[in-house]
Design a protein around this motif. Structure first.
Motif, PDB file in Angstrom:
ATOM      1  N   ASP A 171       1.026  -1.571  -0.130  1.00 58.08           N
ATOM      2  CA  ASP A 171       0.200   0.086   0.073  1.00 58.08           C
ATOM      3  C   ASP A 171       0.946   1.424  -0.253  1.00 58.08           C
ATOM      4  O   ASP A 171       0.680   2.277  -0.831  1.00 58.08           O
ATOM      5  CB  ASP A 171      -1.728   0.085   1.159  1.00 58.08           C
ATOM      6  CG  ASP A 171      -1.553  -0.879   1.352  1.00 58.08           C
ATOM      7  OD1 ASP A 171      -2.462  -1.419  -0.552  1.00 58.08           O
ATOM      8  OD2 ASP A 171      -2.468  -1.532   2.103  1.00 58.08           O
ATOM      9  N   LYS A 172       2.182   0.874   0.999  1.00 55.82           N
ATOM     10  CA  LYS A 172       2.877   2.697   0.740  1.00 55.82           C
ATOM     11  C   LYS A 172       3.268   2.712   0.018  1.00 55.82           C
ATOM     12  O   LYS A 172       3.431   3.466  -0.961  1.00 55.82           O
ATOM     13  CB  LYS A 172       3.831   2.726   2.601  1.00 55.82           C
ATOM     14  CG  LYS A 172       2.847   2.868   3.754  1.00 55.82           C
ATOM     15  CD  LYS A 172       4.044   1.915   4.587  1.00 55.82           C
ATOM     16  CE  LYS A 172       3.329   2.733   5.194  1.00 55.82           C
ATOM     17  NZ  LYS A 172       4.243   2.846   7.016  1.00 55.82           N
ATOM     18  N   VAL A 173       4.222   1.172  -0.754  1.00 58.18           N
ATOM     19  CA  VAL A 173       4.574   1.922  -2.735  1.00 58.18           C
ATOM     20  C   VAL A 173       4.235   2.524  -3.190  1.00 58.18           C
ATOM     21  O   VAL A 173       4.293   3.282  -4.432  1.00 58.18           O
ATOM     22  CB  VAL A 173       5.802   0.644  -2.931  1.00 58.18           C
ATOM     23  CG1 VAL A 173       6.027   0.677  -3.952  1.00 58.18           C
ATOM     24  CG2 VAL A 173       6.914   0.041  -1.442  1.00 58.18           C
ATOM     25  N   ALA A 174       2.887   1.887  -3.870  1.00 61.61           N
ATOM     26  CA  ALA A 174       1.924   2.178  -4.530  1.00 61.61           C
ATOM     27  C   ALA A 174       1.703   3.723  -4.358  1.00 61.61           C
ATOM     28  O   ALA A 174       1.202   4.413  -4.940  1.00 61.61           O
ATOM     29  CB  ALA A 174       0.340   1.592  -4.292  1.00 61.61           C
ATOM     30  N   LYS A 224      10.244  -0.787   1.760  1.00 64.62           N
ATOM     31  CA  LYS A 224       9.796   1.109   1.872  1.00 64.62           C
ATOM     32  C   LYS A 224      11.007   2.001   1.491  1.00 64.62           C
ATOM     33  O   LYS A 224      11.294   2.580   0.180  1.00 64.62           O
ATOM     34  CB  LYS A 224       8.693   0.814   2.542  1.00 64.62           C
ATOM     35  CG  LYS A 224       8.663   1.619   2.050  1.00 64.62           C
ATOM     36  CD  LYS A 224       7.950   2.147   3.477  1.00 64.62           C
ATOM     37  CE  LYS A 224       8.613   2.814   4.905  1.00 64.62           C
ATOM     38  NZ  LYS A 224       7.859   3.137   6.070  1.00 64.62           N
ATOM     39  N   THR A 225      11.948   2.828   2.268  1.00 66.89           N
ATOM     40  CA  THR A 225      12.099   3.769   2.244  1.00 66.89           C
ATOM     41  C   THR A 225      13.763   3.240   1.251  1.00 66.89           C
ATOM     42  O   THR A 225      13.727   4.188   0.279  1.00 66.89           O
ATOM     43  CB  THR A 225      13.513   3.208   3.833  1.00 66.89           C
ATOM     44  OG1 THR A 225      12.831   3.505   4.472  1.00 66.89           O
ATOM     45  CG2 THR A 225      14.241   4.800   3.563  1.00 66.89           C
ATOM     46  N   ALA A 226      14.042   1.973   1.228  1.00 67.79           N
ATOM     47  CA  ALA A 226      14.712   1.599  -0.698  1.00 67.79           C
ATOM     48  C   ALA A 226      14.542   1.860  -1.537  1.00 67.79           C
ATOM     49  O   ALA A 226      14.673   2.677  -2.245  1.00 67.79           O
ATOM     50  CB  ALA A 226      15.416   0.454  -0.101  1.00 67.79           C
ATOM     51  N   VAL A 227      12.963   1.727  -2.020  1.00 73.41           N
ATOM     52  CA  VAL A 227      12.437   1.887  -3.451  1.00 73.41           C
ATOM     53  C   VAL A 227      12.016   3.910  -2.814  1.00 73.41           C
ATOM     54  O   VAL A 227      12.007   4.270  -4.584  1.00 73.41           O
ATOM     55  CB  VAL A 227      11.081   1.320  -2.971  1.00 73.41           C
ATOM     56  CG1 VAL A 227       9.619   1.966  -4.229  1.00 73.41           C
ATOM     57  CG2 VAL A 227      11.034   0.380  -3.230  1.00 73.41           C
ATOM     58  N   ALA A 228      11.543   4.392  -1.634  1.00 69.50           N
ATOM     59  CA  ALA A 228      11.392   5.584  -1.691  1.00 69.50           C
ATOM     60  C   ALA A 228      12.627   6.491  -2.153  1.00 69.50           C
ATOM     61  O   ALA A 228      13.004   7.512  -3.223  1.00 69.50           O
ATOM     62  CB  ALA A 228      10.833   6.187  -0.774  1.00 69.50           C
ATOM     63  N   ARG A 229      13.277   6.309  -1.911  1.00 70.49           N
ATOM     64  CA  ARG A 229      15.011   6.630  -2.373  1.00 70.49           C
ATOM     65  C   ARG A 229      15.688   6.614  -3.282  1.00 70.49           C
ATOM     66  O   ARG A 229      16.043   7.507  -4.075  1.00 70.49           O
ATOM     67  CB  ARG A 229      16.356   5.887  -1.364  1.00 70.49           C
ATOM     68  CG  ARG A 229      16.440   6.494  -0.182  1.00 70.49           C
ATOM     69  CD  ARG A 229      16.749   7.601   0.632  1.00 70.49           C
ATOM     70  NE  ARG A 229      16.308   7.853   1.942  1.00 70.49           N
ATOM     71  CZ  ARG A 229      14.867   8.354   2.191  1.00 70.49           C
ATOM     72  NH1 ARG A 229      14.223   8.759   1.496  1.00 70.49           N
ATOM     73  NH2 ARG A 229      14.377   8.590   3.286  1.00 70.49           N
ATOM     74  N   TRP A 230      15.162   5.205  -3.952  1.00 71.61           N
ATOM     75  CA  TRP A 230      15.520   4.877  -5.656  1.00 71.61           C
ATOM     76  C   TRP A 230      14.741   6.182  -6.410  1.00 71.61           C
ATOM     77  O   TRP A 230      14.635   6.792  -7.638  1.00 71.61           O
ATOM     78  CB  TRP A 230      15.328   3.460  -5.825  1.00 71.61           C
ATOM     79  CG  TRP A 230      15.713   2.787  -7.083  1.00 71.61           C
ATOM     80  CD1 TRP A 230      16.977   2.577  -7.387  1.00 71.61           C
ATOM     81  CD2 TRP A 230      14.612   2.806  -8.912  1.00 71.61           C
ATOM     82  NE1 TRP A 230      17.106   2.280  -8.248  1.00 71.61           N
ATOM     83  CE2 TRP A 230      16.168   2.621  -9.374  1.00 71.61           C
ATOM     84  CE3 TRP A 230      14.427   3.996  -8.994  1.00 71.61           C
ATOM     85  CZ2 TRP A 230      16.091   2.669 -10.914  1.00 71.61           C
ATOM     86  CZ3 TRP A 230      14.142   3.607 -10.270  1.00 71.61           C
ATOM     87  CH2 TRP A 230      14.806   2.959 -11.092  1.00 71.61           C
ATOM     88  N   ALA A 247       7.833  -1.424  -9.509  1.00 79.48           N
ATOM     89  CA  ALA A 247       6.534  -1.911  -8.890  1.00 79.48           C
ATOM     90  C   ALA A 247       6.609  -3.631  -9.219  1.00 79.48           C
ATOM     91  O   ALA A 247       6.423  -4.423  -7.943  1.00 79.48           O
ATOM     92  CB  ALA A 247       5.287  -2.016  -9.774  1.00 79.48           C
ATOM     93  N   ALA A 248       7.199  -4.189 -10.450  1.00 84.18           N
ATOM     94  CA  ALA A 248       7.453  -5.565 -10.428  1.00 84.18           C
ATOM     95  C   ALA A 248       8.887  -6.550 -10.021  1.00 84.18           C
ATOM     96  O   ALA A 248       8.930  -6.791  -9.463  1.00 84.18           O
ATOM     97  CB  ALA A 248       8.220  -5.879 -11.854  1.00 84.18           C
ATOM     98  N   SER A 249       9.802  -5.321  -9.758  1.00 80.35           N
ATOM     99  CA  SER A 249      11.665  -5.419  -8.950  1.00 80.35           C
ATOM    100  C   SER A 249      10.808  -5.738  -7.063  1.00 80.35           C
ATOM    101  O   SER A 249      11.543  -6.656  -6.321  1.00 80.35           O
ATOM    102  CB  SER A 249      12.293  -3.930  -9.180  1.00 80.35           C
ATOM    103  OG  SER A 249      12.395  -4.423 -10.305  1.00 80.35           O
ATOM    104  N   PHE A 250      10.465  -4.650  -7.119  1.00 76.52           N
ATOM    105  CA  PHE A 250       9.819  -4.755  -5.441  1.00 76.52           C
ATOM    106  C   PHE A 250       8.336  -5.623  -4.942  1.00 76.52           C
ATOM    107  O   PHE A 250       8.988  -6.395  -4.202  1.00 76.52           O
ATOM    108  CB  PHE A 250       8.740  -3.026  -5.500  1.00 76.52           C
ATOM    109  CG  PHE A 250       7.722  -3.053  -3.900  1.00 76.52           C
ATOM    110  CD1 PHE A 250       8.044  -3.632  -2.876  1.00 76.52           C
ATOM    111  CD2 PHE A 250       6.649  -3.691  -4.231  1.00 76.52           C
ATOM    112  CE1 PHE A 250       7.434  -3.144  -1.435  1.00 76.52           C
ATOM    113  CE2 PHE A 250       5.482  -3.835  -3.355  1.00 76.52           C
ATOM    114  CZ  PHE A 250       6.084  -3.741  -2.128  1.00 76.52           C
TER     115      PHE A 250
END
Ligand code: KG4
Ligand code: ZN
Length: 348
Positions: A171-174, A224-230, A247-250
């Motif tokens: 939910d957070k990454v979306a 989640k933080t790693a996705v946000a930084r990226w 999305a696919a890599s997460f």
């Protein structure tokens, strides 16, 4: 078959008003009214909005379920309801409704654990659950590995998330990708056109040192933080964010660690059956990955169909039906709704 008891289950722990009717392991009706659209603009479930929606949906949803099953309330042999865990106000609506039905009809009531119900629902599709089994529960509020020796009494926690739940991470990454709420199904769909190996996102609690203390625990907050930084780095560089690849890599990072730890739990206990439940079990990649890897080590995987993975009343009816079949003593009518009911407490 027809002498098996008819059980009606109510589920109101979050934003779905679910009414399920089962006879033994046979599903007769599964009516769900969701208030998800009322929460979408807030990016998460608003407890008071959910409670009010349950109140409005309860009677029509019960009527719909009874009509589908072709029964009346007088035919019901026992009622089951989610007593916890979940949102306190939301749980209260279901518990009060179920108690009223039990009182009015003079039939027994079983106040049951939401998480155990996510496991029990699989019996409606795949028959009796082998015991012991390992259960992995992955939802918006929980991520845990459990050893199930007797679904009605003996559920032993092996590990759980130490921060965000798996569904919460979806939910957070979306949300940070601007994809909407709830994030799980949208990421699942978006990931189809992306590459799962495009970005190497971290697998939480997987180093040798982590495994010493947290072998069966999960952590998704670092991911989640790693996705946000990226994503921020891409934006700062003025480049377009490849949303489908992210999305696919997460999704791959979440599913990889979930499956790894679940199969490790099976092997550590010498258990050959893994059941996966909860909203995230609806994820298409998780289902494929679990099947593939389990087959290699001789573990059988059971996952209910996606519609039964997310919250519904059938799962509560399924657990209630198991309580009746195993002769468990019904709950006393004054049992409370318990927002933090522990998984060890399957029946209150
Ligand atoms: O079990 P559930 O319906 O409610 C709780 O008890 O939390 O789970 C809801 C969670 C949400 O976080 C949602 O994003 C996630 O399950 N979910 C999914 C998928 N469908 C629902 N996550 C990943 N992939 C899906 N297809
Ligand atoms: Zn749930």
């Amino acid at each position: 078959m027809t002498d098996e008891p008819l059980v009606l289950g109510l589920e109101t722990s979050c934003d779905e008003t679910g009414v399920g009717i089962v006879r033994g392991h046979t599903l007769l009706a599964d009516a769900v009214a969701s208030s998800v659209e009322q929460h979408a603009r807030f990016g998460g479930v608003v407890p008071e909005v959910a409670s009010r929606a349950h109140l409005e949906a309860m009677v029509p949803t019960i009527e719909r379920a009874c009509a589908t099953a072709g029964i009346t309330l007088a035919d019901v042999d026992a009622f089951a309801v989610t007593a916890g865990p979940g949102l306190a106000g939301a749980l209260l609506v279901g518990v009060a409704a179920a108690k009223s039905l039990a009182l009015a009809t003079g039939k027994p009531i079983y106040g049951v654990n939401h998480l155990a119900a996510h496991v029990a629902v699989d019996q409606l599709e795949h028959g009796a659950l082998p015991e012991p089994s390992i259960a992995m529960l992955v939802s918006g509020g929980h991520s845990s590995l459990l050893k199930v020796t007797d679904l009605t009494v003996g559920v032993t926690p092996m590990g759980a998330t130490i921060d965000d739940a798996a569904g919460e991470a979806f939910d957070k990454v979306a949300r940070l990708l601007g994809l909407g709420f709830p994030g799980g199904p949208i990421i699942d769909r978006t990931a189809v056109s992306g590459s799962s190996i495009a970005i190497d996102f971290p697998r939480g609690l997987s180093t040798k040192r982590d495994l010493e203390r947290h072998r069966f625990d999960f952590s998704f907050s670092g991911l989640k933080t790693a996705v946000a930084r990226w994503v921020e780095a891409k934006e700062r560089a003025g480049e377009a964010v490849p949303v489908a690849d992210v999305a696919a890599s997460f999704q791959e990072a979440v599913c990889d660690i979930l499956v790894r730890k679940a199969l490790d739990a099976c092997q550590s206990q010498g258990v050959e059956d893994l059941v996966i439940g909860g909203g995230v079990a609806a994820n298409s990649r998780l289902r494929v990955l679990a099947e593939e890897r389990a087959a290699k080590i001789g573990v059988r995987v059971r996952v209910p169909r996606p519609g039964l993975c997310t919250d519904n009343g059938a799962m509560v009816a399924a657990l209630g039906s198991e309580m009746v079949a195993r002769g468990r003593t019904p709950s006393v009518l004054d049992f409370p709704a318990d927002s933090s009911q522990p998984i060890e407490s399957v029946l209150v």
